[in-house]
Design an enzyme around this catalytic site. Structure first.
Site, PDB file in Angstrom:
ATOM      1  N   THR A 270       3.663   0.404  10.914  1.00 35.33           N
ATOM      2  CA  THR A 270       4.054   0.558   9.517  1.00 35.33           C
ATOM      3  C   THR A 270       5.033  -0.543   9.142  1.00 35.33           C
ATOM      4  O   THR A 270       5.988  -0.805   9.867  1.00 35.33           O
ATOM      5  CB  THR A 270       4.708   1.922   9.198  1.00 35.33           C
TER       6      THR A 270
ATOM      7  N   GLY B 194      -1.894   2.474   5.577  1.00 39.24           N
ATOM      8  CA  GLY B 194      -1.849   1.113   5.051  1.00 39.24           C
ATOM      9  C   GLY B 194      -1.894   0.068   6.149  1.00 39.24           C
ATOM     10  O   GLY B 194      -1.268   0.235   7.197  1.00 39.24           O
TER      11      GLY B 194
ATOM     12  N   LEU C 130       0.487  -8.415  -0.744  1.00 36.31           N
ATOM     13  CA  LEU C 130       0.757  -9.673  -0.055  1.00 36.31           C
ATOM     14  C   LEU C 130       1.702  -9.488   1.121  1.00 36.31           C
ATOM     15  O   LEU C 130       1.552 -10.130   2.162  1.00 36.31           O
ATOM     16  CB  LEU C 130       1.348 -10.684  -1.041  1.00 36.31           C
ATOM     17  N   GLN C 131       2.669  -8.584   0.982  1.00 33.71           N
ATOM     18  CA  GLN C 131       3.677  -8.433   2.025  1.00 33.71           C
ATOM     19  C   GLN C 131       3.134  -7.771   3.295  1.00 33.71           C
ATOM     20  O   GLN C 131       3.722  -7.896   4.359  1.00 33.71           O
ATOM     21  CB  GLN C 131       4.878  -7.652   1.496  1.00 33.71           C
ATOM     22  N   ARG C 132       2.011  -7.067   3.188  1.00 35.52           N
ATOM     23  CA  ARG C 132       1.466  -6.429   4.386  1.00 35.52           C
ATOM     24  C   ARG C 132       0.219  -7.142   4.925  1.00 35.52           C
ATOM     25  O   ARG C 132      -0.331  -6.733   5.945  1.00 35.52           O
ATOM     26  CB  ARG C 132       1.143  -4.962   4.110  1.00 35.52           C
TER      27      ARG C 132
ATOM     28  N   ARG D 238       8.779   3.517   0.120  1.00 32.03           N
ATOM     29  CA  ARG D 238       8.848   4.713  -0.725  1.00 32.03           C
ATOM     30  C   ARG D 238      10.169   5.460  -0.549  1.00 32.03           C
ATOM     31  O   ARG D 238      10.870   5.762  -1.501  1.00 32.03           O
ATOM     32  CB  ARG D 238       7.669   5.641  -0.403  1.00 32.03           C
TER      33      ARG D 238
ATOM     34  N   ASP E 288       6.900  -0.207   6.717  1.00 34.60           N
ATOM     35  CA  ASP E 288       8.070   0.520   6.203  1.00 34.60           C
ATOM     36  C   ASP E 288       9.129   0.745   7.274  1.00 34.60           C
ATOM     37  O   ASP E 288      10.278   1.062   6.952  1.00 34.60           O
ATOM     38  CB  ASP E 288       7.644   1.873   5.632  1.00 34.60           C
TER      39      ASP E 288
ATOM     40  N   GLU F 200      10.473  -0.232  -4.163  1.00 37.44           N
ATOM     41  CA  GLU F 200       9.619   0.499  -5.094  1.00 37.44           C
ATOM     42  C   GLU F 200      10.021   1.967  -5.218  1.00 37.44           C
ATOM     43  O   GLU F 200       9.729   2.620  -6.211  1.00 37.44           O
ATOM     44  CB  GLU F 200       8.160   0.430  -4.637  1.00 37.44           C
TER      45      GLU F 200
ATOM     46  N   MET G  10       7.834  -3.092  -1.080  1.00 45.30           N
ATOM     47  CA  MET G  10       7.350  -1.787  -0.661  1.00 45.30           C
ATOM     48  C   MET G  10       8.425  -0.995   0.089  1.00 45.30           C
ATOM     49  O   MET G  10       9.288  -1.563   0.743  1.00 45.30           O
ATOM     50  CB  MET G  10       6.110  -1.923   0.224  1.00 45.30           C
TER      51      MET G  10
END
Length: 415
Positions: free
Chosen positions: A144, A16, A301-303, A192, A146, A246, A190
């Site tokens: 990332t 991503g 939008l956040q990335r 996971r 994340d 999420e 986002m």
């Protein structure tokens, strides 16, 4: 220091995108173009898939100013992929093809810019080249939003995404309070398996306009407790703002997003394609409370929010790419560039260090449990202290007609 290899380099991007992944690519490309030991700089079209298809861009033919604009251009300029390469001990097909292409162009340096799965790919390629005796130095360049790559203090892309999340919450906080009727707002972020980015909503609370409740995947989600918490806040304040990751799941490990049958499809790495959680929870909350409820999914939008990028993030992303090239030429291989936080001076300083790929690949770094409140619905001050330095600085972006001017690469394919 080992003798530098003489030959070309390839950089690929995978997974991503982020707001600053191209800053890392620019760090690699610019440093490699300026290095006397690197004879050509190639960009892989759509990551590892581009190499397998012999689709390489000649980065030396790009305009230097367009390359510089990569610093403030979001997404993956070279194209990305989610391609799971087999274990070389099981199937060598892809590796033989990679070797064929690398030998064709005399590629002696390979840089792969991505997250957990990309570092796994990088590690496999490095091991294979060592096994067959092909002299090629392989380096992982992290990215990332994340923030879950193992062994590094933080990851390029996280600081900018965290800044976007915090800013968005501060804006929604005010919007949700303009009417004399109450509202419950649930915003999906986002993440996971790791809750770093969702925890960033706490930065908005630090600024006085953030969520009342924050839920991350590191702790099991209890629907009844959640409904009780939201109801209590709404009855008290006539408003409630909630941040949810999420990837939140119940005590049995089932994703809450799957309660209504979503999150069924999976990518090449077996990861569920998430989304729709905010709408799911909004429907449940509305049925229980009768209140006006909005579910908001920040999604891509956040990335992609380069307009809210952190200059600290941009600088560190560039430095990660630059360091990868310098260290590879110096003799390092099979490593990932990582960040080490130094607070010895009382101020935040980020240092570049190298980690063996086998210690990074397929491991996830979770949000520390002691940074989550005992009730499991909030974030502690320790996280605020950790994240604040990473969102600092406003980039000086090139604009045209008051709109961002992003890089426009020619992407000349190598013949």
């Amino acid at each position: 220091m080992q003798t530098p290899l003489k030959g070309a380099c390839v950089i690929g991007q995978s997974g991503g995108p982020t707001a600053v992944i191209n800053a890392s690519a620019y760090g690699v490309i610019r440093t490699a173009l300026d290095n006397e030991h690197i004879t050509a700089v190639y960009g892989a079209a759509n990551g590892i898939k581009g190499i397998l298809a012999d689709r390489l861009y000649d980065m030396g033919q790009e305009d230097p100013e367009e390359l510089r604009l990569l610093l403030n251009t979001p997404s993956s300029a070279l194209g990305s992929c989610r391609y799971k390469i087999a274990d070389p001990d099981v199937d060598e097909t892809d590796y033989k093809r990679l070797l064929e292409v690398f030998e064709k162009y005399n590629v002696r340096y390979f840089f792969y810019n991505g997250g957990n799965d990309s570092m796994d790919t990088c590690n496999k390629i490095s091991r294979y080249f060592q096994r067959v005796g092909y002299a090629c130095r392989v380096m992982g360049v992290p990215k990332t939003i994340d923030n879950d790559l193992y062994g590094t203090d933080h990851c390029p892309g996280f600081g900018s995404a965290a800044k976007y999340v915090a800013t968005s919450f501060m804006e929604v906080y005010r919007d949700a309070r303009v009417y004399d009727t109450g509202q419950i707002t649930i915003i999906e972020i986002m993440g996971r398996h790791a809750g770093w980015l969702t925890a960033s909503a706490a930065l908005a609370s630090h600024a006085g306009a953030g969520p009342d409740l924050i839920y991350v995947p590191e702790v099991a989600f209890d629907m009844e407790k959640f409904l009780a918490d939201v109801t209590a806040i709404y009855e008290r304040d006539k408003n409630a703002l909630v941040a949810v990751s999420e990837g939140i799941h119940d005590a049995e490990g089932k994703l809450i997003a799957e309660y209504t049958g979503s999150a069924k499809s999976k990518d090449a790495f077996g990861h569920a394609q998430l989304g729709g959680l905010a709408a799911t929870l909004a429907a449940i909350v509305k049925e229980r409370t009768g209140a006006k409820v909005r579910g908001i999914e920040l999604s891509l939008l956040q990335r992609a929010a380069a307009h809210l990028a952190s200059q600290t993030d941009i600088d560190e992303a560039f430095l990660a790419g630059k360091t990868a090239v310098e260290q590879a030429v110096a003799g390092e291989s099979g490593k990932m560039v990582a960040f080490e936080r130094d607070m010895s001076s009382g101020q935040y300083v980020c240092k570049m260090v190298l980690l063996p790929l086998e210690k990074v690949a397929n491991f996830e770094q979770k949000l520390p449990l002691d940074w989550i409140t005992p009730e499991g619905n909030g974030i502690t001050q320790e996280f605020i202290a950790y994240a604040l330095p990473l969102i600092q600085g406003e980039p000086n972006r090139t604009l045209e007609h008051s709109l961002p001017r992003f890089a426009n690469l020619k992407k000349v394919l190598v013949k």
